[in-house]
Scaffold this motif. Structure first.
Motif, PDB file in Angstrom:
ATOM      1  N   LYS A 213       0.954  -1.387   0.219  1.00 25.52           N
ATOM      2  CA  LYS A 213       0.313   0.031  -0.218  1.00 25.52           C
ATOM      3  C   LYS A 213       0.778   1.670  -0.127  1.00 25.52           C
ATOM      4  O   LYS A 213       0.745   2.391  -0.191  1.00 25.52           O
ATOM      5  CB  LYS A 213      -1.052  -0.084   1.016  1.00 25.52           C
ATOM      6  CG  LYS A 213      -2.191  -0.701   0.999  1.00 25.52           C
ATOM      7  CD  LYS A 213      -3.078  -0.916   2.332  1.00 25.52           C
ATOM      8  CE  LYS A 213      -4.382  -1.915   2.017  1.00 25.52           C
ATOM      9  NZ  LYS A 213      -5.187  -1.473   2.704  1.00 25.52           N
ATOM     10  N   SER A 214       1.721   1.145   0.916  1.00 29.05           N
ATOM     11  CA  SER A 214       2.493   2.440   0.691  1.00 29.05           C
ATOM     12  C   SER A 214       3.828   2.746  -0.867  1.00 29.05           C
ATOM     13  O   SER A 214       3.816   3.859  -1.352  1.00 29.05           O
ATOM     14  CB  SER A 214       3.772   2.469   1.675  1.00 29.05           C
ATOM     15  OG  SER A 214       3.483   2.180   3.458  1.00 29.05           O
ATOM     16  N   ALA A 215       3.599   1.849  -1.187  1.00 26.94           N
ATOM     17  CA  ALA A 215       4.475   1.384  -2.787  1.00 26.94           C
ATOM     18  C   ALA A 215       3.346   2.004  -3.438  1.00 26.94           C
ATOM     19  O   ALA A 215       3.662   2.827  -4.230  1.00 26.94           O
ATOM     20  CB  ALA A 215       4.870   0.184  -3.106  1.00 26.94           C
ATOM     21  N   ALA A 216       2.225   1.499  -3.259  1.00 26.65           N
ATOM     22  CA  ALA A 216       1.051   2.251  -4.303  1.00 26.65           C
ATOM     23  C   ALA A 216       0.985   3.710  -4.563  1.00 26.65           C
ATOM     24  O   ALA A 216       1.070   4.472  -5.352  1.00 26.65           O
ATOM     25  CB  ALA A 216      -0.240   1.429  -4.327  1.00 26.65           C
ATOM     26  N   ARG A 217       0.973   4.352  -2.174  1.00 29.17           N
ATOM     27  CA  ARG A 217       0.470   5.737  -2.683  1.00 29.17           C
ATOM     28  C   ARG A 217       1.695   6.467  -3.679  1.00 29.17           C
ATOM     29  O   ARG A 217       1.928   7.670  -4.177  1.00 29.17           O
ATOM     30  CB  ARG A 217       0.833   6.273  -1.074  1.00 29.17           C
ATOM     31  CG  ARG A 217      -0.075   5.481  -0.640  1.00 29.17           C
ATOM     32  CD  ARG A 217      -0.549   5.385   0.639  1.00 29.17           C
ATOM     33  NE  ARG A 217      -2.027   5.631   1.164  1.00 29.17           N
ATOM     34  CZ  ARG A 217      -2.401   4.178   1.859  1.00 29.17           C
ATOM     35  NH1 ARG A 217      -0.977   3.514   2.109  1.00 29.17           N
ATOM     36  NH2 ARG A 217      -3.561   3.654   2.677  1.00 29.17           N
ATOM     37  N   LEU A 218       2.882   5.864  -2.843  1.00 28.39           N
ATOM     38  CA  LEU A 218       4.198   6.474  -3.524  1.00 28.39           C
ATOM     39  C   LEU A 218       4.195   6.439  -5.267  1.00 28.39           C
ATOM     40  O   LEU A 218       4.960   7.357  -6.136  1.00 28.39           O
ATOM     41  CB  LEU A 218       5.787   5.814  -3.400  1.00 28.39           C
ATOM     42  CG  LEU A 218       7.148   6.373  -4.078  1.00 28.39           C
ATOM     43  CD1 LEU A 218       7.284   7.980  -3.242  1.00 28.39           C
ATOM     44  CD2 LEU A 218       8.200   5.490  -3.709  1.00 28.39           C
ATOM     45  N   TYR A 219       3.913   5.127  -6.596  1.00 26.83           N
ATOM     46  CA  TYR A 219       3.833   5.510  -7.476  1.00 26.83           C
ATOM     47  C   TYR A 219       2.307   6.108  -7.763  1.00 26.83           C
ATOM     48  O   TYR A 219       2.620   6.810  -9.155  1.00 26.83           O
ATOM     49  CB  TYR A 219       2.978   3.521  -8.017  1.00 26.83           C
ATOM     50  CG  TYR A 219       4.947   2.891  -7.656  1.00 26.83           C
ATOM     51  CD1 TYR A 219       5.768   2.963  -8.057  1.00 26.83           C
ATOM     52  CD2 TYR A 219       3.756   1.410  -7.031  1.00 26.83           C
ATOM     53  CE1 TYR A 219       6.793   2.420  -8.089  1.00 26.83           C
ATOM     54  CE2 TYR A 219       5.275   0.440  -7.297  1.00 26.83           C
ATOM     55  CZ  TYR A 219       6.368   0.899  -7.195  1.00 26.83           C
ATOM     56  OH  TYR A 219       7.758   0.224  -7.236  1.00 26.83           O
ATOM     57  N   ALA A 220       1.977   6.427  -7.222  1.00 31.17           N
ATOM     58  CA  ALA A 220       0.560   7.675  -7.659  1.00 31.17           C
ATOM     59  C   ALA A 220       1.380   8.658  -7.872  1.00 31.17           C
ATOM     60  O   ALA A 220       0.579   9.560  -8.273  1.00 31.17           O
ATOM     61  CB  ALA A 220      -0.680   7.067  -6.410  1.00 31.17           C
ATOM     62  N   VAL A 221       1.655   9.044  -6.362  1.00 32.87           N
ATOM     63  CA  VAL A 221       2.221  10.614  -6.653  1.00 32.87           C
ATOM     64  C   VAL A 221       3.008  10.960  -7.673  1.00 32.87           C
ATOM     65  O   VAL A 221       3.085  11.905  -8.389  1.00 32.87           O
ATOM     66  CB  VAL A 221       3.184  11.316  -4.964  1.00 32.87           C
ATOM     67  CG1 VAL A 221       3.773  12.385  -5.183  1.00 32.87           C
ATOM     68  CG2 VAL A 221       2.319  11.026  -3.947  1.00 32.87           C
ATOM     69  N   GLN A 222       4.164   9.524  -7.966  1.00 30.56           N
ATOM     70  CA  GLN A 222       5.061  10.116  -9.764  1.00 30.56           C
ATOM     71  C   GLN A 222       3.903  10.245 -10.519  1.00 30.56           C
ATOM     72  O   GLN A 222       3.922  10.463 -11.228  1.00 30.56           O
ATOM     73  CB  GLN A 222       6.177   8.699  -9.019  1.00 30.56           C
ATOM     74  CG  GLN A 222       6.726   8.573  -8.389  1.00 30.56           C
ATOM     75  CD  GLN A 222       7.667   7.068  -8.320  1.00 30.56           C
ATOM     76  OE1 GLN A 222       7.061   6.341  -8.171  1.00 30.56           O
ATOM     77  NE2 GLN A 222       8.791   7.283  -7.719  1.00 30.56           N
ATOM     78  N   ALA A 223       3.012   9.609 -10.407  1.00 32.73           N
ATOM     79  CA  ALA A 223       2.798   8.769 -11.549  1.00 32.73           C
ATOM     80  C   ALA A 223       1.301  10.536 -12.081  1.00 32.73           C
ATOM     81  O   ALA A 223       1.872  10.716 -13.107  1.00 32.73           O
ATOM     82  CB  ALA A 223       1.158   8.155 -11.795  1.00 32.73           C
ATOM     83  N   LEU A 224       0.718  10.674 -11.513  1.00 33.31           N
ATOM     84  CA  LEU A 224       0.105  12.411 -10.610  1.00 33.31           C
ATOM     85  C   LEU A 224       0.898  13.114 -11.568  1.00 33.31           C
ATOM     86  O   LEU A 224       0.644  14.277 -12.079  1.00 33.31           O
ATOM     87  CB  LEU A 224      -0.852  12.571  -9.542  1.00 33.31           C
ATOM     88  CG  LEU A 224      -1.682  11.381  -9.363  1.00 33.31           C
ATOM     89  CD1 LEU A 224      -2.621  12.222  -7.957  1.00 33.31           C
ATOM     90  CD2 LEU A 224      -2.413  11.837 -10.402  1.00 33.31           C
ATOM     91  N   PHE A 225       2.327  13.343 -10.924  1.00 36.13           N
ATOM     92  CA  PHE A 225       3.173  14.003 -10.986  1.00 36.13           C
ATOM     93  C   PHE A 225       4.118  14.040 -12.608  1.00 36.13           C
ATOM     94  O   PHE A 225       3.644  15.252 -13.398  1.00 36.13           O
ATOM     95  CB  PHE A 225       4.946  13.738 -10.626  1.00 36.13           C
ATOM     96  CG  PHE A 225       5.791  15.070 -10.981  1.00 36.13           C
ATOM     97  CD1 PHE A 225       6.149  16.073 -10.493  1.00 36.13           C
ATOM     98  CD2 PHE A 225       6.482  14.612 -11.951  1.00 36.13           C
ATOM     99  CE1 PHE A 225       7.048  16.563 -10.570  1.00 36.13           C
ATOM    100  CE2 PHE A 225       8.089  15.315 -12.364  1.00 36.13           C
ATOM    101  CZ  PHE A 225       7.925  16.192 -11.392  1.00 36.13           C
ATOM    102  N   GLN A 226       4.080  12.393 -13.188  1.00 31.99           N
ATOM    103  CA  GLN A 226       4.149  12.169 -14.395  1.00 31.99           C
ATOM    104  C   GLN A 226       3.072  13.104 -15.638  1.00 31.99           C
ATOM    105  O   GLN A 226       3.215  13.720 -16.814  1.00 31.99           O
ATOM    106  CB  GLN A 226       4.001  10.730 -14.966  1.00 31.99           C
ATOM    107  CG  GLN A 226       4.592  10.894 -16.190  1.00 31.99           C
ATOM    108  CD  GLN A 226       4.974   9.363 -16.320  1.00 31.99           C
ATOM    109  OE1 GLN A 226       5.643   8.608 -15.390  1.00 31.99           O
ATOM    110  NE2 GLN A 226       4.242   8.484 -17.455  1.00 31.99           N
ATOM    111  N   MET A 227       1.845  12.751 -15.314  1.00 34.92           N
ATOM    112  CA  MET A 227       1.067  12.942 -15.948  1.00 34.92           C
ATOM    113  C   MET A 227       0.547  15.015 -16.220  1.00 34.92           C
ATOM    114  O   MET A 227       0.226  15.508 -17.024  1.00 34.92           O
ATOM    115  CB  MET A 227      -0.885  12.647 -15.292  1.00 34.92           C
ATOM    116  CG  MET A 227      -0.713  11.052 -15.404  1.00 34.92           C
ATOM    117  SD  MET A 227      -2.257  10.655 -14.622  1.00 34.92           S
ATOM    118  CE  MET A 227      -3.352  12.089 -14.927  1.00 34.92           C
TER     119      MET A 227
END
Length: 160
Positions: free
Chosen positions: A17-31
């Motif tokens: 879950k922690s990894a998913a949150r980190l990835y979500a922030v990275q993905a939103l930044f990338q978008m």
């Protein structure tokens, strides 16, 4: 990629879950920086980041369902989340003026505040940890804590 949680320890589920949150922030930044669609970025992360090996180190598998839900809600409710964030920020610092990584973080956390499954204090703690990962030597984690606390009280006043 792990899609089933059968046989996974509670500690491993928390890490996912922690990894998913980190990835979500990275993905939103990338978008925001690439103008790519949520579908394209989500697929890129699922195919190339979750469980990938970089320089000999394996990246954690993330909780795919949490990752997808945070991304979708952050995109679908972005205007409402940004307005809530603006109310939590100092008046002279609207969300458009803050660091894009923090903007992505606030959008991801705001998406999670919409979901009543995770206690707001857990969401705050998790995203403060994400802020520490991106800003290990800065004051940003304390700033994130204060803004998210304000957002949580607005989004889920019944939880306090």
């Amino acid at each position: 990629m792990t899609t089933s949680s059968a046989g996974i320890s509670g500690n491993q589920k928390r890490k996912m879950k922690s990894a998913a949150r980190l990835y979500a922030v990275q993905a939103l930044f990338q978008m925001e920086h690439s103008s790519q669609t949520v579908e394209r970025v989500r697929n890129e992360f699922l195919e190339h980041r979750f469980g990938a090996v970089y320089e000999g180190a394996e990246m954690l598998d993330g909780d795919i369902n949490l990752f997808a839900r945070v991304l979708d809600d952050a995109v679908n409710y972005q205007a409402l989340i940004d307005q809530m964030t603006d109310r939590a920020l100092v008046a002279k610092w609207p969300i458009a003026r803050i660091d894009p990584t923090l903007r992505a973080l606030f959008r991801a956390a705001g998406a999670e505040f919409r979901d009543t499954g995770t206690p707001p204090k857990v969401v705050i703690s998790e995203y403060v940890d994400v802020a520490r990962a991106f800003f290990p030597d800065g004051k940003e984690p304390s700033f994130v804590n204060a803004v998210l606390d304000h957002m949580a009280h607005e989004a889920r006043p019944d939880a306090f």
